[in-house]
Design an enzyme around this catalytic site. Structure first.
Site: not given
Ligand code: PHB
Ligand code: APR
Length: 388
Positions: A292, A383, A72, A296, A200
């Site tokens: 989450p 990130y 990505h 990280k 997000y």
């Molecule tokens: C996930 O794909 O489970 C996932 C991805 C990004 C995050 C948290 C969980 O910030």
């Protein structure tokens, strides 16, 4: 029985540490409370930093991640129905890889089995002894018998609820914690992801995240109350709550389907310091938890393991304890920066407060992020993962 390092816990931290030590000739035994199937049954985040990938390659378990992982170059953030994109590639020259933690755990387990290193699954009543002195020992019960292993060092990689941190006298450890009054309700489904990149979502109804595992498997999350029960969330209700939080294009593209996993996870920030007590080292979730948002958790576990593995290898190969002596400070410097970033993402994207002032601040933070190259670069740098 005797070995050089006893590792408690066969999650990503313990397995990766075991693999790196083994590669450099440091003998180790892993003691895991659960069965291997149970460990593999846990669904967790799946965004891998470049530096974590490098470490998995170093451990010799990166092949499947390179073949199947999705690279990505950026991420999308949707604010009240309007989507924005931040390009890591343009801002930092780096990318991240989407590859499930469950798959990493499996690759590490296979790698360990291939080299024939010892892992005791279903090890009950693990007790850490004399780690403040020179002759630490670990006892456990398995097959109806009590066993004891003498060792030089113990690595506590047994997660937040493990025994290692709890074995350290309270007077020798400081803890720092923030509990958020919300949870994430997650659904895994065999449906194509709504977007090629993660989205997000900040929305007045609450946060959402559109993520994925493969081009045909999606992972979605909804912010929910901690009082929520999973039984009250049939698939239909989940999709109906996700839709209004998305932008028009994502809503049109969303393919819904039956869930193959559904769970609620609380959000917590936690750090225990120091990460070393005598001959016991803590690594991964045993010593810190991040919410989450930002994914990280696994990456931090990997960075601890990088510092710890190098320190232990240096001890055996160069007879130097410099790495061991610096382990806690080095690891914590990176941990706290990830704590800061995960806290910031959480506070900026979730509906946590009912105070309209806080909502305006969130919008100002996000407006600044999208409008300032300096702010966007700082976000992207965190990130994709700060350098070690
Ligand atoms: C996930 O794909 O489970 C996932 C991805 C990004 C995050 C948290 C969980 O910030
Ligand atoms: N004895 C032996 N093993 C134990 C004990 C115990 N008393 N207590 C816990 N364990 C095991 C757990 O069963 C688990 O398999 O330790 C392991 C810890 O693994 P994780 O919780 O996955 O922690 P860690 O390896 O630090 O990985 C960090 O995984 O938990 C996610 O979000 C977290 O992404 C982060 C990453």
């Amino acid at each position: 029985m005797r070995t050089q390092v006893v590792i408690i816990g066969a999650g990503p931290a313990g397995l990766l540490l075991g693999q790196l030590l083994h590669k450099h000739g440091v003998a180790n035994v892993i003691l895991e409370r659960q069965t291997a199937d149970h460990v593999l049954g846990r669904v967790r985040a799946g965004v891998i930093e470049r530096v974590t990938m490098d470490l998995l390659d170093e451990a010799g378990v990166g092949a499947r991640m390179h073949a199947d992982g999705l690279v990505h170059e950026g991420v999308q953030i949707c604010v009240d129905g309007k989507r924005h994109r931040l390009s890591f590639k343009d801002l930092t020259g780096k990318t991240v890889t989407v590859y499930g933690q469950t798959e990493i755990t499996k690759d590490l387990m296979d790698g360990r089995a291939a080299v024939g290193a010892a892992t005791v699954y279903s090890a009950a009543d693990v007790i850490l002894q004399d780690f403040s002195g020179d002759n630490p020992r670990v006892s456990y019960r398995a097959g109806g018998k009590t066993h004891e292993i003498g060792c030089d060092f113990i690595a506590g990689c047994d997660g937040f609820h493990g025994i290692s941190r709890k074995s350290i006298p309270a007077s020798a450890i400081s803890t720092f914690e923030r509990v958020y009054p919300i949870g994430w309700l997650g659904v895994l489904s065999d449906t194509p992801p709504v977007s090629e990149e993660l989205i997000y979502v900040r929305h007045p109804r609450g946060f959402a995240l559109c993520s994925m595992r493969t081009p045909t498997r999606s992972r979605y999350y909804l912010q929910c109350s901690l009082a929520e029960e999973i039984e009250s969330w049939p698939d239909e209700r989940f999709w109906e709550e996700l839709k209004p939080r998305l932008d028009d294009e994502a809503r049109d593209r969303l393919v819904t389907g039956p869930s193959i996993e559904k769970s609620i996870a609380p959000l917590r920030s936690f750090v225990a310091e120091p990460m070393r007590f005598g001959r016991l080292f803590l690594a991964g979730d045993a010593s810190h938890i991040v919410p989450p948002t930002g994914a990280k958790g696994l990456n931090l576990a990997a960075s601890d393991v990088r510092y710890l593995s190098r320190a232990l290898i240096e001890h055996y190969q160069e007879r130097s304890d410099a790495g061991i002596d610096h382990y806690s400070a080095r690891a914590l410097a990176r941990v706290w920066k990830a704590e800061r970033f995960s806290w910031w993402m959480t506070m900026t994207l979730h509906r946590i407060s009912d105070n309209p002032f806080d909502h305006r601040l969130q919008l100002a933070e996000l407006d600044y992020l999208f409008g300032s190259k300096a702010a966007a670069t700082a976000f992207a740098e965190n990130y994709v993962g700060l350098p070690y």
